[in-house]
Design an enzyme around this catalytic site. Structure first.
Site, PDB file in Angstrom:
ATOM      1  N   GLU B  56     -79.187-108.825 -98.192  1.00 18.32           N
ATOM      2  CA  GLU B  56     -78.455-107.889 -97.554  1.00 18.32           C
ATOM      3  C   GLU B  56     -77.815-106.969 -98.691  1.00 18.32           C
ATOM      4  O   GLU B  56     -77.494-105.694 -98.612  1.00 18.32           O
ATOM      5  CB  GLU B  56     -78.247-108.274 -96.542  1.00 18.32           C
ATOM      6  CG  GLU B  56     -78.712-108.024 -94.823  1.00 18.32           C
ATOM      7  CD  GLU B  56     -78.398-109.873 -94.816  1.00 18.32           C
ATOM      8  OE1 GLU B  56     -78.654-110.390 -96.367  1.00 18.32           O
ATOM      9  OE2 GLU B  56     -79.620-110.010 -94.165  1.00 18.32           O
ATOM     10  N   PHE B 118     -73.460-116.399 -80.865  1.00 18.85           N
ATOM     11  CA  PHE B 118     -73.894-116.479 -81.980  1.00 18.85           C
ATOM     12  C   PHE B 118     -74.020-115.252 -82.276  1.00 18.85           C
ATOM     13  O   PHE B 118     -74.572-114.070 -82.508  1.00 18.85           O
ATOM     14  CB  PHE B 118     -75.140-117.367 -81.560  1.00 18.85           C
ATOM     15  CG  PHE B 118     -75.664-117.388 -82.511  1.00 18.85           C
ATOM     16  CD1 PHE B 118     -75.587-118.166 -83.367  1.00 18.85           C
ATOM     17  CD2 PHE B 118     -77.404-116.979 -83.012  1.00 18.85           C
ATOM     18  CE1 PHE B 118     -76.246-118.724 -84.835  1.00 18.85           C
ATOM     19  CE2 PHE B 118     -77.829-117.291 -83.977  1.00 18.85           C
ATOM     20  CZ  PHE B 118     -77.481-118.427 -84.771  1.00 18.85           C
ATOM     21  N   GLN B 119     -73.865-115.465 -83.858  1.00 20.29           N
ATOM     22  CA  GLN B 119     -73.792-114.472 -85.109  1.00 20.29           C
ATOM     23  C   GLN B 119     -73.202-113.492 -85.011  1.00 20.29           C
ATOM     24  O   GLN B 119     -73.048-112.275 -85.083  1.00 20.29           O
ATOM     25  CB  GLN B 119     -75.281-114.639 -85.217  1.00 20.29           C
ATOM     26  CG  GLN B 119     -75.992-114.881 -86.230  1.00 20.29           C
ATOM     27  CD  GLN B 119     -77.255-114.862 -86.856  1.00 20.29           C
ATOM     28  OE1 GLN B 119     -78.442-113.925 -85.736  1.00 20.29           O
ATOM     29  NE2 GLN B 119     -77.658-115.031 -87.714  1.00 20.29           N
ATOM     30  N   LYS B 168     -77.584-105.305 -79.152  1.00 19.92           N
ATOM     31  CA  LYS B 168     -78.982-105.020 -79.172  1.00 19.92           C
ATOM     32  C   LYS B 168     -79.323-104.632 -77.880  1.00 19.92           C
ATOM     33  O   LYS B 168     -80.336-103.669 -77.370  1.00 19.92           O
ATOM     34  CB  LYS B 168     -79.149-106.907 -78.274  1.00 19.92           C
ATOM     35  CG  LYS B 168     -80.173-107.299 -78.984  1.00 19.92           C
ATOM     36  CD  LYS B 168     -80.150-108.933 -79.221  1.00 19.92           C
ATOM     37  CE  LYS B 168     -81.839-109.530 -78.500  1.00 19.92           C
ATOM     38  NZ  LYS B 168     -82.277-110.643 -79.337  1.00 19.92           N
ATOM     39  N   MET B 495     -67.231-110.026-121.673  1.00 19.19           N
ATOM     40  CA  MET B 495     -66.610-109.016-121.244  1.00 19.19           C
ATOM     41  C   MET B 495     -65.263-110.163-120.701  1.00 19.19           C
ATOM     42  O   MET B 495     -64.251-110.041-121.361  1.00 19.19           O
ATOM     43  CB  MET B 495     -65.951-108.123-119.674  1.00 19.19           C
ATOM     44  CG  MET B 495     -65.781-107.403-119.903  1.00 19.19           C
ATOM     45  SD  MET B 495     -64.923-106.465-121.499  1.00 19.19           S
ATOM     46  CE  MET B 495     -65.907-104.538-120.675  1.00 19.19           C
TER      47      MET B 495
HETATM   48  C1  TPP Z   1     -69.075-109.713-108.119  1.00 20.85           C
HETATM   49  C2  TPP Z   1     -67.864-109.977-109.905  1.00 20.85           C
HETATM   50  N1  TPP Z   1     -68.056-110.631-110.078  1.00 20.85           N
HETATM   51  C3  TPP Z   1     -66.870-110.983-111.465  1.00 20.85           C
HETATM   52  C4  TPP Z   1     -66.419-110.334-112.245  1.00 20.85           C
HETATM   53  C5  TPP Z   1     -65.669-110.587-113.035  1.00 20.85           C
HETATM   54  N2  TPP Z   1     -66.196-110.008-114.021  1.00 20.85           N
HETATM   55  C6  TPP Z   1     -66.369-108.612-114.670  1.00 20.85           C
HETATM   56  S1  TPP Z   1     -67.675-108.362-116.030  1.00 20.85           S
HETATM   57  C7  TPP Z   1     -67.845-110.565-116.509  1.00 20.85           C
HETATM   58  C8  TPP Z   1     -68.535-110.747-117.352  1.00 20.85           C
HETATM   59  C9  TPP Z   1     -70.576-110.359-116.961  1.00 20.85           C
HETATM   60  O1  TPP Z   1     -70.907-111.185-117.473  1.00 20.85           O
HETATM   61  P1  TPP Z   1     -72.354-110.611-118.207  1.00 20.85           P
HETATM   62  O2  TPP Z   1     -73.259-110.035-116.792  1.00 20.85           O
HETATM   63  O3  TPP Z   1     -73.250-111.385-118.727  1.00 20.85           O
HETATM   64  O4  TPP Z   1     -72.049-109.184-118.863  1.00 20.85           O
HETATM   65  P2  TPP Z   1     -71.864-108.939-120.477  1.00 20.85           P
HETATM   66  O5  TPP Z   1     -70.237-108.428-120.003  1.00 20.85           O
HETATM   67  O6  TPP Z   1     -72.332-110.243-120.617  1.00 20.85           O
HETATM   68  O7  TPP Z   1     -72.663-107.865-120.843  1.00 20.85           O
HETATM   69  C10 TPP Z   1     -66.781-110.753-115.107  1.00 20.85           C
HETATM   70  C11 TPP Z   1     -67.085-112.251-114.571  1.00 20.85           C
HETATM   71  C12 TPP Z   1     -66.985-109.250-111.367  1.00 20.85           C
HETATM   72  N3  TPP Z   1     -66.938-108.103-112.633  1.00 20.85           N
HETATM   73  N4  TPP Z   1     -67.535-108.840-110.252  1.00 20.85           N
END
Ligand code: TPP
Ligand code: MG
Lengths: 205, 591
Positions: B56, B118-119, B168, B495
């Site tokens: 979803e 439920f749910q 529902k 990042m």
């Molecule tokens: C759902 C979620 N969890 C954690 C983060 C924190 N976060 C921001 S950038 C990043 C790294 C992303 O890694 P990747 O997808 O390999 O992209 P890259 O930076 O290597 O290009 C993370 C973990 C986020 N933004 N969103």
């Protein structure tokens, strides 16, 4: 500092949660909140007193506006509005109370001075009802306590507020304020005067 | 079908679909379950295409991508309980970027509401702070007016997500269906949303007094559909334009007045121009912390004019001198004749000084171009910046730039996309700015492709984020969509790694990430793909993907420990940027 907002909101389930949730998000403490019917069907009137920094008022007001259930918001200063609170006070007044048999007559006197009403007389206690500015209510409570009366219960409604004079919320004015008129569901064309956006600047000046 | 006079009596489920049809909906993204089954049962009677997603969250992101690409309201649908909670991340993503979507969730029968049936989950309670508004329908006759109002709220003013929770028994009950009667009161801007003419006069005075103005172009330009007005405004008064991440595409990147992206990873001259400006014209942007840096030192010499539709944004982060509250396009159109009346352009010195200002900004670029990785000689390494630059160049060479939509995920690759893909056209970049939701790219790309089948759609994702929603590859195949996927594979949550490098002593805690062979993964879905490890292979493979009749997945094995520059450290001032290292960053392999 304390801010007093009057919000006209749709009388629908969940409206109070939306307003309360907004203050929680802004991390602003609500000092008092009263809700009741207004002069028009389907619209409740809220008076919200909150403690927030002076500059926060514009954002609170604008955030209240953002709720889909809000029709109008006004912020009231002390001088321009009548602000009232209702309070019920139960005082011990039986033979075993500190002032013994004298209690009742003394409480009647105090009530008279403060324009409070006696609304219940029981063997061991008296209930007073008082309406007024919060400071008056606090005054009565203080005198009761200083005179060594035992205050058993206090119930305060929180503040209700209304602007003095003919002034009515701009939006409501545009909606037409007569309660018997059918309330239009949409906002009318833009009114000529507008005190809102400018206030952001004026407040600062 | 029983009828009452001229209007049919329908079940709530039928009313739901009939109302969606009336609102112009042709596609919905969803996932069925018990509490929404009556609605699914009635679906076949209506001309609506339902895209079955694999999660979803994907449905909500697809509705979001659909809305961003088309400007229309996107629709996601889910069952009660876990179905509804799975929508939450997608709803929050749409909320923080002001995207108009309507989410429909099934709910247990009104008779058992509040009993932990439920749910059963209180999804309106959960989504209260992350929706613009939400509704619960417990009776069939409430459905049409609520859905219609939901569409209006989602799309009007500052747009946003709206959720309608339908029990529902409301779906199973019956009511007379009258689409027209269910219309909400016509939307009129709130009286507060009105730019005062005295304020406009003040704004014009500030413009007249300014010799170093900069326009800050935000997402609001796209929401308002004010791209042409902003372009005309900038050209007429020769004001340079800096863009927020979500504003990219709102102003053509190749325009002589376009400075580029501002903020944390903006080019240094853009941020310097903002810091040195004497007037900022903020058009539909909200001075987010990612674009201001340290607020205390932000644009200290500039007067600020804020044109914004949401009054609660005024003076929120940055104190402004003039606030013009209203729809940007309307405000600019109202302002134009006023500026004209005041003989703004008659003052010859105005144009002369802005020319000097533009020259000054150009000189701020300094050696930036020399440091830019794009201009450095090939050293045998594959850099993400090259990959993205080559995807852009390939589209441009093919004459498809105005028909290329990029959906990015979140991370380093997202910033490189913003820096190296030059967006000329509005709604060609789809990215999660406010919430920064990893896993957004692939489902958003699906929504965008369905909204704009005439466009080439690229999903550009990191190896981390791609794995969050990669199950939607299956949705791509099921829908026979030609979507190109570029995985920027650096073996890291890049990042995060960059922040650990800069601020945590290179303690790469939990940021190296193992991935499956993405080409094999694609193959398992029946999608062709290719590995690219060298720069020379980038363009041919990109061209192959673009012209392929089916979806195509490219795994780009890029430099592992590369960094996004320039960069502003958190808390630092906007002009205190960490520049690109020169020459090329040394990596472990160089040593
Ligand atoms: C759902 C979620 N969890 C954690 C983060 C924190 N976060 C921001 S950038 C990043 C790294 C992303 O890694 P990747 O997808 O390999 O992209 P890259 O930076 O290597 O290009 C993370 C973990 C986020 N933004 N969103
Ligand atoms: Mg990565």
């Amino acid at each position: 500092m304390l801010h007093t907002f009057v919000a006209l909101v749709d009388d629908k389930p969940g409206t109070l949660t939306r307003v309360a949730s907004l203050f929680r998000r802004l991390n602003v403490n609500i000092v008092s909140l009263t809700v009741g019917e207004s002069e028009r069907d389907g619209i409740s009137r809220m008076t919200i007193v909150c403690d927030a920094p002076e500059h926060a008022a514009d954002r609170i007001r604008a955030s209240l506006y953002k709720l889909e259930t809000t029709r109008d918001v006004d912020e009231l200063g002390r001088s321009e509005a009548v602000i009232r609170e209702l309070c019920l006070i139960k005082v011990a007044a039986g033979p075993n109370s500190p002032h013994g048999q004298q209690s009742r007559s003394q409480i009647f006197e105090l009530a008279n001075v403060f324009r409070a009403r006696v609304v219940d007389l029981a063997p061991e206690s008296i209930m007073l009802e008082m309406t007024g500015a919060a400071s008056k209510i606090e005054g009565l409570l203080q005198v009761l306590r200083e005179s060594k009366f035992e205050v058993l219960e206090v119930s305060r409604t929180g503040r209700m507020a209304m602007r003095r004079g003919h002034h009515t919320g701009r939006v409501l004015k545009a909606l037409g304020t007569k309660p018997d008129e059918e309330a239009p569901v949409a906002f009318p064309d833009r009114p000529v005067t507008d005190d809102l956006p400018n206030q952001f600047a004026e407040d600062e000046a | 079908m029983a009828t009452n006079n001229t209007h049919p009596i329908l079940t709530g489920a039928e009313i739901l679909w009939a109302t969606l049809v009336g609102e112009g909906v042709t596609t919905v993204f969803g996932y069925p379950g018990g509490a929404i089954l009556p609605a699914y049962d009635a679906l076949r009677k209506f001309p609506i295409h339902h895209v079955l997603t694999r999660h979803e969250q994907g449905a909500a992101h697809m509705a979001d991508g659909y809305a961003r690409a088309s400007g229309k309201v996107g629709v996601a649908i889910a069952t009660s309980g876990p179905g509804a909670t799975n929508l939450v991340t997608g709803i929050a993503t749409a909320m923080l970027d002001s995207i108009p979507i309507v989410c429909i969730s099934g709910q247990v029968s009104s008779k058992v509401l509040g009993s932990d049936a439920f749910q059963e989950i209180d999804i309106t309670g959960i989504t209260l702070p992350i929706t613009k508004h939400n509704f619960v329908a417990t009776r069939a006759e409430e459905i049409a007016p609520m859905i219609r109002e939901a569409f209006q709220i989602a799309a009007s003013g500052r747009p946003g997500p709206v959720l309608v929770d339908i029990t529902k028994d409301a779906q199973q009950g019956t009511a007379t269906f009258n689409f027209d009667e269910a219309a909400p009161a016509s939307y009129r801007p709130h009286p507060m949303l009105r730019a005062e003419s005295t304020e406009m006069a003040r704004a014009i005075e500030l413009m007249r007094a300014s010799t170093k103005p900069v326009i800050l172009a935000g997402h609001g330009i796209i929401h308002s559909g004010a791209e042409r007005e902003v372009l005309a405004f900038a050209e007429r008064y020769q004001i340079p334009v800096a863009t927020t991440l979500l504003g990219l595409g709102a102003f053509p990147a190749s325009h002589p007045l376009a400075l580029g992206m501002m903020g944390m990873h903006g080019e240094s001259w853009v941020n310097h121009a903002i810091q040195q400006a004497d007037l900022l014209l903020a058009f539909g942007m909200r001075f987010d912390d990612r674009v201001t840096g340290n607020l205390a030192s932000y644009a200290p010499n500039a007067k600020k004019i804020h044109i914004e539709i949401d009054p609660s944004e005024i003076n929120k982060n940055v104190k402004v001198d003039v606030a013009l509250i209203g729809d940007l396009k309307e405000v600019l159109n109202t302002m134009e004749p006023l500026i004209h009346d005041r003989n703004y352009l008659a003052d010859a010195s105005t144009t002369k000084t802005t020319r000097a200002w533009l020259r000054e900004i150009r000189s701020l670029k300094g050696d930036a171009a020399v440091r830019d990785i794009i201009n450095l000689p090939d050293n045998g390494h594959l850099y993400a910046a090259h990959v993205i630059n080559d995807i852009w160049q390939e589209a441009k060479a093919a004459g498809r730039l105005d028909k290329t939509i990029i959906a990015t995920d979140v991370g380093q690759h997202q910033m490189w996309e913003a820096q190296y893909f030059k967006h000329e056209d509005t709604r060609t970049l789809i990215t999660s700015g406010g919430l920064g939701t990893m896993g957004f790219a692939l489902p958003a790309a699906i929504g965008a492709k369905i909204a704009r089948p005439d466009c080439d759609v690229w999903c550009i994702a990191g190896d981390g984020g791609f794995q969050m929603t990669a199950s939607e590859l299956s949705t791509i195949q099921q829908e026979c969509l030609h979507i190109n996927v570029a995985v920027i594979n650096n073996g890291f949550l890049g990042m995060v790694r960059q922040w650990q490098e800069a601020f945590y002593d290179k303690n790469y805690a939990c940021s190296p990430i193992l991935s499956p062979d993405f080409v094999k993964l694609a193959d398992a879905h029946g999608i062709p793909g290719a590995h690219v490890t060298e720069r020379k292979d980038v363009t041919p493979t990109v061209a192959k993907a673009r012209t392929s009749p089916t979806a195509f997945v490219i795994n780009f094995s890029v430099e592992k420990e590369d960094g996004v520059y320039p960069m502003i450290a958190p808390g630092a001032a906007l002009h205190e940027m960490v520049r690109r290292p020169n020459p090329l960053i040394e990596t472990a392999e160089d040593e």
